[in-house]
Enzyme design. Structure first.
Site, PDB file in Angstrom:
ATOM      1  N   ARG A 143       0.850  -1.186   0.000  1.00  0.00           N
ATOM      2  CA  ARG A 143       0.000   0.000   0.000  1.00  0.00           C
ATOM      3  C   ARG A 143       0.887   1.237   0.000  1.00  0.00           C
ATOM      4  NH1 ARG A 143      -2.898   3.013   4.548  1.00  0.00           N
ATOM      5  NH2 ARG A 143      -4.071   4.497   3.309  1.00  0.00           N
ATOM      6  N   HIS A 202      -2.746  10.979   0.476  1.00  0.00           N
ATOM      7  CA  HIS A 202      -2.513  10.637   1.880  1.00  0.00           C
ATOM      8  C   HIS A 202      -2.082  11.939   2.570  1.00  0.00           C
ATOM      9  CE1 HIS A 202      -1.222   7.159   4.681  1.00  0.00           C
ATOM     10  NE2 HIS A 202      -0.933   8.249   5.369  1.00  0.00           N
ATOM     11  N   GLU A 227      -7.615   8.545   5.614  1.00  0.00           N
ATOM     12  CA  GLU A 227      -8.035   9.172   6.872  1.00  0.00           C
ATOM     13  C   GLU A 227      -8.531  10.603   6.721  1.00  0.00           C
ATOM     14  OE1 GLU A 227      -4.917   8.729   9.759  1.00  0.00           O
ATOM     15  OE2 GLU A 227      -5.202   6.572   9.875  1.00  0.00           O
ATOM     16  N   ASN A 264      -7.953   1.824   9.154  1.00  0.00           N
ATOM     17  CA  ASN A 264      -6.674   1.971   9.851  1.00  0.00           C
ATOM     18  C   ASN A 264      -6.975   1.865  11.336  1.00  0.00           C
ATOM     19  OD1 ASN A 264      -5.580   2.504   7.376  1.00  0.00           O
ATOM     20  ND2 ASN A 264      -5.062   4.641   7.783  1.00  0.00           N
ATOM     21  N   TYR A 274      -5.581   1.083  15.149  1.00  0.00           N
ATOM     22  CA  TYR A 274      -4.426   0.921  16.029  1.00  0.00           C
ATOM     23  C   TYR A 274      -4.831   0.786  17.491  1.00  0.00           C
ATOM     24  CZ  TYR A 274      -1.399   2.875  12.286  1.00  0.00           C
ATOM     25  OH  TYR A 274      -0.722   3.113  11.128  1.00  0.00           O
ATOM     26  N   GLU A 321      -4.118  -0.288   7.793  1.00  0.00           N
ATOM     27  CA  GLU A 321      -2.967   0.030   8.658  1.00  0.00           C
ATOM     28  C   GLU A 321      -3.208  -0.554  10.037  1.00  0.00           C
ATOM     29  OE1 GLU A 321      -1.769   4.173   9.078  1.00  0.00           O
ATOM     30  OE2 GLU A 321      -2.118   4.512   6.921  1.00  0.00           O
TER      31      GLU A 321
HETATM   32  C1  GAL Z   1      -1.926   6.836  10.418  1.00  0.00           C
HETATM   33  C2  GAL Z   1      -1.455   7.526   9.160  1.00  0.00           C
HETATM   34  C3  GAL Z   1      -0.072   7.111   8.742  1.00  0.00           C
HETATM   35  C4  GAL Z   1       0.889   6.942   9.898  1.00  0.00           C
HETATM   36  C5  GAL Z   1       0.260   6.148  11.024  1.00  0.00           C
HETATM   37  C6  GAL Z   1       1.111   6.022  12.267  1.00  0.00           C
HETATM   38  O1  GAL Z   1      -2.934   7.557  11.024  1.00  0.00           O
HETATM   39  O2  GAL Z   1      -2.324   7.214   8.083  1.00  0.00           O
HETATM   40  O3  GAL Z   1       0.382   8.028   7.804  1.00  0.00           O
HETATM   41  O4  GAL Z   1       1.436   8.118  10.277  1.00  0.00           O
HETATM   42  O5  GAL Z   1      -0.960   6.735  11.398  1.00  0.00           O
HETATM   43  O6  GAL Z   1       0.994   7.139  13.064  1.00  0.00           O
END
Ligand code: GAL
Length: 514
Positions: free
Chosen positions: A105, A150, A196, A336, A338, A411
């Site tokens: 990606r 992006h 995002e 994405n 996390y 992500e």
């Molecule tokens: C996401 C973003 C990425 C990268 C990642 C880690 O929100 O799309 O570009 O920075 O966080 O912080």
């Protein structure tokens, strides 16, 4: 791998055995709903990786200008060189090949293709660069998974329009997307329009910590902006720009090129801080003001009801024509994911000032702690807590709200602090990253198996340490360490773990097909 010490090698064997054990005993099988072409990849973006900032006809973009202003980036750095993937992509493809990913990606730099937006010519050298990258990926059996923007846009457009505040930018985006489909769409089968846009609207126009640095008090201290209105105007134009690009793809290209098109959202799981109805509704509002804000219009043609109720006239309106064009305006949802936060109601019982408490954020306090205990282990960044349960809840939520539209985890990754005092042992034996990936992948596999979630791929952020926006190079997300001076890439334990994980999954998929 000369940097690996004996204890690193030992630790790796331990962790590999652990992962194999988990794979075979707990069946982390990510083959999805019968498809054997599940994508395993790593993710990146042009500004964070490419460097070559004014090479071969590229013009300045908003991040070039923003990062060059003193005080904007924590360590005073920028992405002028970043990890120089523009020149070193063959080397990076070797690393991907070794890991065994079947997808990569990346995003296209708009200012490399159209240095002056639609007010200038197409930059042939930019087209040639991405042609070379795409061909080199395909030669190795790696599918390009391409994001059109992006966060970065040509500075020309930011100057002309104030970026996403102007509806005119919709036409620029449509024009740019058309060029990308025309030149690359014969080989690119996965397109996402935006990365995002929720983060872009919030950080660009509410807190003002990303370009174009718009905000108003008390949300931030900027020269201009209106934190209570502009995020919604920018978002509205982004949603319509997405729809315009999808429309071009569907009417001119999709049938012939046989690809799919979607959008990538930042997806935080909001866990109600208590079992009270108020806190449950607050968590729901938090999602509506974050993800549903974009996905509801794109999938259902209208903003979430909670947004209408709280924002009234501050929420722009879609015309009948917009609504028709928007419906089912994507083929997949990129997630994405996390981290997770707790959500606490501030509508019935007012809260102290804090993130999320305002009307334009949905009156839902966002906090990482409950009774002094974190929702998950903290990491090197203040927004990332390890809470793998959030993966299952997030994917299930999106599955249910959007009729099990195909999803990709575009992500997921773990941050460590860049610290020149760390030993090689600490730097390369990234056991915490391995454990993070293992637990999130386990949660993902469980969701696919038990809930039938149609997830079709998983991308780690990231292949390499890179330019982490306002944190500069102080934070590292890479499966490979990158030396800031020599740009030498060195694998961490997590690169080998991911490699082994992919091998095991591929074997499972093959054996399931026999
Ligand atoms: C996401 C973003 C990425 C990268 C990642 C880690 O929100 O799309 O570009 O920075 O966080 O912080």
């Amino acid at each position: 791998m000369e940097v690996l010490s004996v204890s690193h090698a030992f630790l790796m064997t331990e962790i590999m055995c652990f992962s194999i054990l988990v794979v075979s005993c707990n069946h982390i099988s990510l083959k999805g709903n019968s498809q054997s072409n599940f994508l395993f990849g790593t993710a990146s973006s042009s500004y964070q990786f490419e460097g070559a900032f004014l090479n071969d006809g590229k013009s300045l973009n908003n991040w070039d200008v923003f990062s060059h202003k003193p005080g904007n980036i924590l360590d005073g750095t920028n992405g002028d060189i970043a990890v120089d993937q523009y020149h070193l992509y063959q080397e990076d493809l070797d690393l991907m090949d070794y890991i065994g990913v079947n997808s990569y990606r990346f995003s296209i730099s708009w200012a490399r293709i159209l240095p002056k937006g639609r007010f200038g010519k197409v930059n042939r050298a930019g087209i040639d660069h991405y042609n070379k990258l795409i061909d080199a990926l395909l030669l190795r059996g790696i599918q390009p998974f391409v994001t059109l923007t992006h966060y970065d846009i040509p500075q020309e457009l930011e100057d002309r329009y104030g970026a996403w505040l102007s509806p005119l930018l919709q036409e620029d985006f449509r024009y740019y997307a058309d060029i990308c489909f025309k030149f690359f769409g014969d080989r690119v089968k996965y397109w996402s329009t935006f990365n995002e846009p929720n983060v872009l609207a919030i950080r660009g126009y509410r807190s003002g910590i990303y370009p174009p640095s718009h905000c108003s008090l008390p949300f931030g201290n900027c020269i201009s902006g209106d934190s209570e209105r502009e995020p919604f105007i920018a978002a509205h134009n982004i949603i319509l720009s997405h729809a315009a690009a999808v429309n071009v793809y569907r009417t001119k290209y999709q049938k012939k090129q046989e690809g799919s098109i979607g959008i990538v959202m930042n997806a935080v799981w909001y866990e109600p801080i208590s079992s009270s109805l108020e806190d449950k509704l607050a968590a729901e509002r938090a999602q509506s003001f974050y993800i549903n804000w974009f996905l509801d219009p794109i999938v259902h043609g209208r903003y979430p009801a909670e947004m209408h109720e709280l924002l009234g006239d501050d929420l722009p309106e879609f015309s009948m024509f917009d609504m028709e064009m928007l419906k089912n305006g994507l083929d997949f949802i990129g997630i994405n994911h996390y981290t997770s936060f707790y959500s606490k109601d501030c509508m019935i019982s007012p809260c102290e000032p804090g993130p999320g408490v305002s009307r334009t954020e949905g009156y839902a306090l966002r906090t990482a702690q409950k009774d002094g205990i974190y929702i998950g282990e903290p990491t090197a960044v203040d927004w990332l807590y390890v809470h793998p349960q959030g993966m299952e809840k997030m994917v299930t939520y999106i599955k249910e709200r959007y009729n099990n539209t195909p999803m990709f985890i575009t992500e997921n990754g773990y941050a460590e602090e860049a610290n020149s005092n760390t030993t090689n042992e600490e730097q390369f034996n990234d056991v915490k990253r391995v454990e993070y990936m293992r637990s999130y992948l386990q949660a993902l596999a469980d969701t696919m198996r038990t809930k039938g979630a149609d997830v079709r791929g998983y991308f780690v952020w990231s292949l390499l340490d890179n330019f982490e926006w306002t944190s500069g190079y102080t934070v590292q997300f890479g499966l490979h360490h990158v030396d800031n001076v020599t740009l030498k890439r060195t694998p961490r334990l997590s690169a080998d773990w991911y490699r082994q994980f992919i091998v095991n999954n591929t074997l499972q998929i093959l054996s399931a097909q026999e």
